[in-house]
Motif scaffolding. Structure first.
Motif, PDB file in Angstrom:
ATOM      1  N   ASN A   1     -12.547 -94.403  78.025  1.00  0.00           N
ATOM      2  CA  ASN A   1     -13.382 -93.658  77.056  1.00  0.00           C
ATOM      3  C   ASN A   1     -12.936 -92.208  76.910  1.00  0.00           C
ATOM      4  O   ASN A   1     -12.747 -91.726  75.793  1.00  0.00           O
ATOM      5  CB  ASN A   1     -14.847 -93.742  77.478  1.00  0.00           C
ATOM      6  CG  ASN A   1     -15.321 -95.174  77.536  1.00  0.00           C
ATOM      7  OD1 ASN A   1     -15.579 -95.775  76.517  1.00  0.00           O
ATOM      8  ND2 ASN A   1     -15.387 -95.743  78.731  1.00  0.00           N
TER       9      ASN A   1
ATOM     10  N   ALA B   1     -20.482 -96.119  74.270  1.00  0.00           N
ATOM     11  CA  ALA B   1     -21.846 -96.667  74.295  1.00  0.00           C
ATOM     12  C   ALA B   1     -22.101 -97.520  73.047  1.00  0.00           C
ATOM     13  O   ALA B   1     -22.751 -98.571  73.122  1.00  0.00           O
ATOM     14  CB  ALA B   1     -22.864 -95.535  74.398  1.00  0.00           C
TER      15      ALA B   1
ATOM     16  N   ALA C   1     -20.399 -99.177  84.272  1.00  0.00           N
ATOM     17  CA  ALA C   1     -20.460 -97.952  83.495  1.00  0.00           C
ATOM     18  C   ALA C   1     -20.039 -96.732  84.305  1.00  0.00           C
ATOM     19  O   ALA C   1     -19.586 -95.753  83.770  1.00  0.00           O
ATOM     20  CB  ALA C   1     -21.864 -97.742  82.955  1.00  0.00           C
ATOM     21  N   PHE C   2     -20.196 -96.796  85.585  1.00  0.00           N
ATOM     22  CA  PHE C   2     -19.936 -95.624  86.406  1.00  0.00           C
ATOM     23  C   PHE C   2     -19.729 -96.079  87.829  1.00  0.00           C
ATOM     24  O   PHE C   2     -20.364 -97.009  88.269  1.00  0.00           O
ATOM     25  CB  PHE C   2     -21.163 -94.712  86.359  1.00  0.00           C
ATOM     26  CG  PHE C   2     -20.863 -93.253  86.515  1.00  0.00           C
ATOM     27  CD1 PHE C   2     -21.656 -92.458  87.306  1.00  0.00           C
ATOM     28  CD2 PHE C   2     -19.804 -92.671  85.847  1.00  0.00           C
ATOM     29  CE1 PHE C   2     -21.403 -91.102  87.431  1.00  0.00           C
ATOM     30  CE2 PHE C   2     -19.547 -91.320  85.974  1.00  0.00           C
ATOM     31  CZ  PHE C   2     -20.352 -90.528  86.770  1.00  0.00           C
TER      32      PHE C   2
ATOM     33  N   LEU D   1     -22.940 -87.614  81.235  1.00  0.00           N
ATOM     34  CA  LEU D   1     -23.029 -88.981  81.756  1.00  0.00           C
ATOM     35  C   LEU D   1     -24.374 -89.255  82.422  1.00  0.00           C
ATOM     36  O   LEU D   1     -24.825 -90.394  82.477  1.00  0.00           O
ATOM     37  CB  LEU D   1     -21.885 -89.252  82.734  1.00  0.00           C
ATOM     38  CG  LEU D   1     -20.500 -89.434  82.090  1.00  0.00           C
ATOM     39  CD1 LEU D   1     -19.412 -89.479  83.155  1.00  0.00           C
ATOM     40  CD2 LEU D   1     -20.443 -90.705  81.243  1.00  0.00           C
TER      41      LEU D   1
ATOM     42  N   PRO E   1     -27.487 -92.819  80.408  1.00  0.00           N
ATOM     43  CA  PRO E   1     -28.300 -93.980  80.783  1.00  0.00           C
ATOM     44  C   PRO E   1     -29.701 -93.922  80.179  1.00  0.00           C
ATOM     45  O   PRO E   1     -30.196 -94.931  79.658  1.00  0.00           O
ATOM     46  CB  PRO E   1     -28.363 -93.899  82.305  1.00  0.00           C
ATOM     47  CG  PRO E   1     -27.124 -93.172  82.677  1.00  0.00           C
ATOM     48  CD  PRO E   1     -26.878 -92.184  81.581  1.00  0.00           C
TER      49      PRO E   1
ATOM     50  N   PHE F   1     -29.542 -94.526  76.455  1.00  0.00           N
ATOM     51  CA  PHE F   1     -29.189 -95.931  76.219  1.00  0.00           C
ATOM     52  C   PHE F   1     -30.419 -96.818  76.427  1.00  0.00           C
ATOM     53  O   PHE F   1     -30.711 -97.707  75.622  1.00  0.00           O
ATOM     54  CB  PHE F   1     -28.062 -96.348  77.169  1.00  0.00           C
ATOM     55  CG  PHE F   1     -27.526 -97.734  76.921  1.00  0.00           C
ATOM     56  CD1 PHE F   1     -26.443 -97.933  76.082  1.00  0.00           C
ATOM     57  CD2 PHE F   1     -28.094 -98.845  77.539  1.00  0.00           C
ATOM     58  CE1 PHE F   1     -25.932 -99.205  75.844  1.00  0.00           C
ATOM     59  CE2 PHE F   1     -27.599-100.121  77.312  1.00  0.00           C
ATOM     60  CZ  PHE F   1     -26.514-100.294  76.462  1.00  0.00           C
ATOM     61  N   LEU F   2     -31.168 -96.534  77.495  1.00  0.00           N
ATOM     62  CA  LEU F   2     -32.345 -97.356  77.811  1.00  0.00           C
ATOM     63  C   LEU F   2     -33.457 -97.160  76.778  1.00  0.00           C
ATOM     64  O   LEU F   2     -34.147 -98.122  76.418  1.00  0.00           O
ATOM     65  CB  LEU F   2     -32.857 -97.040  79.211  1.00  0.00           C
ATOM     66  CG  LEU F   2     -31.960 -97.525  80.355  1.00  0.00           C
ATOM     67  CD1 LEU F   2     -32.461 -97.011  81.691  1.00  0.00           C
ATOM     68  CD2 LEU F   2     -31.852 -99.041  80.377  1.00  0.00           C
TER      69      LEU F   2
ATOM     70  N   ILE G   1     -30.603-103.540  85.899  1.00  0.00           N
ATOM     71  CA  ILE G   1     -29.698-102.512  86.418  1.00  0.00           C
ATOM     72  C   ILE G   1     -29.436-102.806  87.890  1.00  0.00           C
ATOM     73  O   ILE G   1     -30.383-103.029  88.655  1.00  0.00           O
ATOM     74  CB  ILE G   1     -30.317-101.091  86.292  1.00  0.00           C
ATOM     75  CG1 ILE G   1     -30.888-100.858  84.886  1.00  0.00           C
ATOM     76  CG2 ILE G   1     -29.305-100.014  86.666  1.00  0.00           C
ATOM     77  CD1 ILE G   1     -29.918-100.903  83.752  1.00  0.00           C
TER      78      ILE G   1
ATOM     79  N   PHE H   1     -24.669 -99.553  87.858  1.00  0.00           N
ATOM     80  CA  PHE H   1     -24.795 -98.097  87.761  1.00  0.00           C
ATOM     81  C   PHE H   1     -24.996 -97.512  89.147  1.00  0.00           C
ATOM     82  O   PHE H   1     -25.830 -98.012  89.907  1.00  0.00           O
ATOM     83  CB  PHE H   1     -25.971 -97.754  86.840  1.00  0.00           C
ATOM     84  CG  PHE H   1     -26.179 -96.281  86.671  1.00  0.00           C
ATOM     85  CD1 PHE H   1     -25.215 -95.484  86.083  1.00  0.00           C
ATOM     86  CD2 PHE H   1     -27.354 -95.683  87.101  1.00  0.00           C
ATOM     87  CE1 PHE H   1     -25.405 -94.118  85.927  1.00  0.00           C
ATOM     88  CE2 PHE H   1     -27.555 -94.320  86.944  1.00  0.00           C
ATOM     89  CZ  PHE H   1     -26.578 -93.541  86.357  1.00  0.00           C
TER      90      PHE H   1
HETATM   91  C1  V0D Z   1     -19.923 -94.222  78.931  1.00  0.00           C
HETATM   92  C2  V0D Z   1     -18.925 -97.041  78.163  1.00  0.00           C
HETATM   93  C3  V0D Z   1     -24.749 -97.262  79.354  1.00  0.00           C
HETATM   94  C4  V0D Z   1     -18.608 -96.377  79.448  1.00  0.00           C
HETATM   95  C5  V0D Z   1     -20.395 -97.246  77.932  1.00  0.00           C
HETATM   96  C6  V0D Z   1     -23.419 -92.549  83.468  1.00  0.00           C
HETATM   97  C7  V0D Z   1     -18.657 -94.854  79.412  1.00  0.00           C
HETATM   98  C8  V0D Z   1     -21.140 -95.949  77.712  1.00  0.00           C
HETATM   99  C9  V0D Z   1     -25.071 -96.751  80.573  1.00  0.00           C
HETATM  100  C10 V0D Z   1     -26.232 -97.032  81.398  1.00  0.00           C
HETATM  101  C11 V0D Z   1     -22.038 -95.122  79.866  1.00  0.00           C
HETATM  102  C12 V0D Z   1     -26.250 -96.756  82.746  1.00  0.00           C
HETATM  103  C13 V0D Z   1     -27.377 -96.986  83.492  1.00  0.00           C
HETATM  104  C14 V0D Z   1     -28.480 -97.516  82.891  1.00  0.00           C
HETATM  105  C15 V0D Z   1     -28.492 -97.822  81.568  1.00  0.00           C
HETATM  106  C16 V0D Z   1     -27.366 -97.571  80.814  1.00  0.00           C
HETATM  107  C17 V0D Z   1     -24.037 -95.873  80.880  1.00  0.00           C
HETATM  108  C18 V0D Z   1     -22.738 -94.367  82.005  1.00  0.00           C
HETATM  109  C19 V0D Z   1     -21.832 -94.345  80.990  1.00  0.00           C
HETATM  110  C20 V0D Z   1     -22.464 -93.585  83.218  1.00  0.00           C
HETATM  111  F1  V0D Z   1     -29.590 -97.736  83.633  1.00  0.00           F
HETATM  112  N1  V0D Z   1     -23.611 -96.763  78.924  1.00  0.00           N
HETATM  113  N2  V0D Z   1     -23.168 -95.892  79.838  1.00  0.00           N
HETATM  114  N3  V0D Z   1     -23.835 -95.127  81.964  1.00  0.00           N
HETATM  115  N4  V0D Z   1     -21.106 -95.085  78.852  1.00  0.00           N
END
Ligand code: V0D
Length: 228
Positions: free
Chosen positions: A16, A35, A57-58, A73, A77, A80-81, A97, A131
């Motif tokens: 990314n 995302a 994701a991390f 970052l 989350p 997104f949620l 999760i 996560f």
């Molecule tokens: C960035 C591509 C959802 C990867 C996807 C903090 C890079 C989008 C979550 C997410 C990220 C994490 C925990 C949660 C719900 C959603 C997420 C991160 C990066 C790292 F409880 N996308 N996403 N977390 N990206």
């Protein structure tokens, strides 16, 4: 020949920051685009009838990044949620999760609980987001809890204490962005998985890329079909 759809697909969503840097954009633009790609991929997987999609994701090691990026970052989350809480309920997608939750901000923990609860009766795709997750850590915590129980120490019982309790093992692991490593993602659950690597950066991963991975999985299944 009829196409076989894997039950459980796991994806390491890598590339990314690199996607953004290649375009002269701040790395966070890549995370935001990533995302969007995740949302599209989830919907496509659900449409195809895939039952479990686990995404990475991390990792706990990622906290060494620049401050600005870590801050962004940390907010992703929650955003997104909030979004999926509204949208996934009606799309029959269930969210879970996995990872170490106790050190996360309380606001995020509450949001996680809310979304998991809100989608728990959904029967379509299970979206599992790893996560603050580490594969070795998951196994160690499972071992601890298994030894504290009265159960015999064996594979079947250890699996009961993994985060993925009641979730079948991974059939297909996909990693984007040209890295050929597992990087402490699901270690136990990928013991017999097909591994698929692509040079495509995660924000560019689309339906065609997903289909390519599924076709490769089918070729391998067919080759070993008579033996399994
Ligand atoms: C960035 C591509 C959802 C990867 C996807 C903090 C890079 C989008 C979550 C997410 C990220 C994490 C925990 C949660 C719900 C959603 C997420 C991160 C990066 C790292 F409880 N996308 N996403 N977390 N990206």
């Amino acid at each position: 020949m009829k196409k076989k759809i894997p039950t459980h697909i796991a994806i390491i969503m890598d590339g990314n920051g690199r996607w953004a840097q290649k375009r002269g954009l701040p790395r966070n633009f890549g995370h935001r685009k990533g995302a969007e790609t995740l949302l599209k991929t989830v919907r496509y997987a659900n449409k195809l009838g895939i039952k479990y999609l686990t995404v990475y994701a991390f990792s706990t090691e990622n906290w060494k990044r620049p401050k600005e990026e870590v801050e962004y970052l940390m907010n992703l989350p929650f955003q997104f949620l909030e979004r999926t809480n509204k949208e996934f309920k009606n799309e029959n997608i269930k969210i879970k999760i996995i990872g170490t939750k106790n050190k996360l901000p309380e606001k995020l923990i509450n949001k996680i609980i809310e979304v998991e609860k809100n989608t728990e009766n959904n029967t379509g795709l299970n979206l599992i987001i790893a996560f603050n997750y580490g594969g070795k850590e998951e196994i160690v915590s499972a071992v601890k809890r298994l030894t504290q129980s009265n159960l015999e120490i064996n594979e079947e019982n250890l699996e009961k204490f993994l985060y993925t309790e009641n979730i079948p093992n991974v059939d297909l692991l996909i990693r984007t962005s040209g890295e050929y490593r597992i990087s402490n993602f699901l270690l136990w659950q990928t013991a017999y998985s097909e591994l698929y690597f692509t040079d495509v950066l995660w924000p560019d991963f689309n339906k065609k890329c997903f289909d390519d991975a599924l076709n490769e999985y089918n070729k391998r299944e067919r080759r070993f079909g008579g033996l399994k």
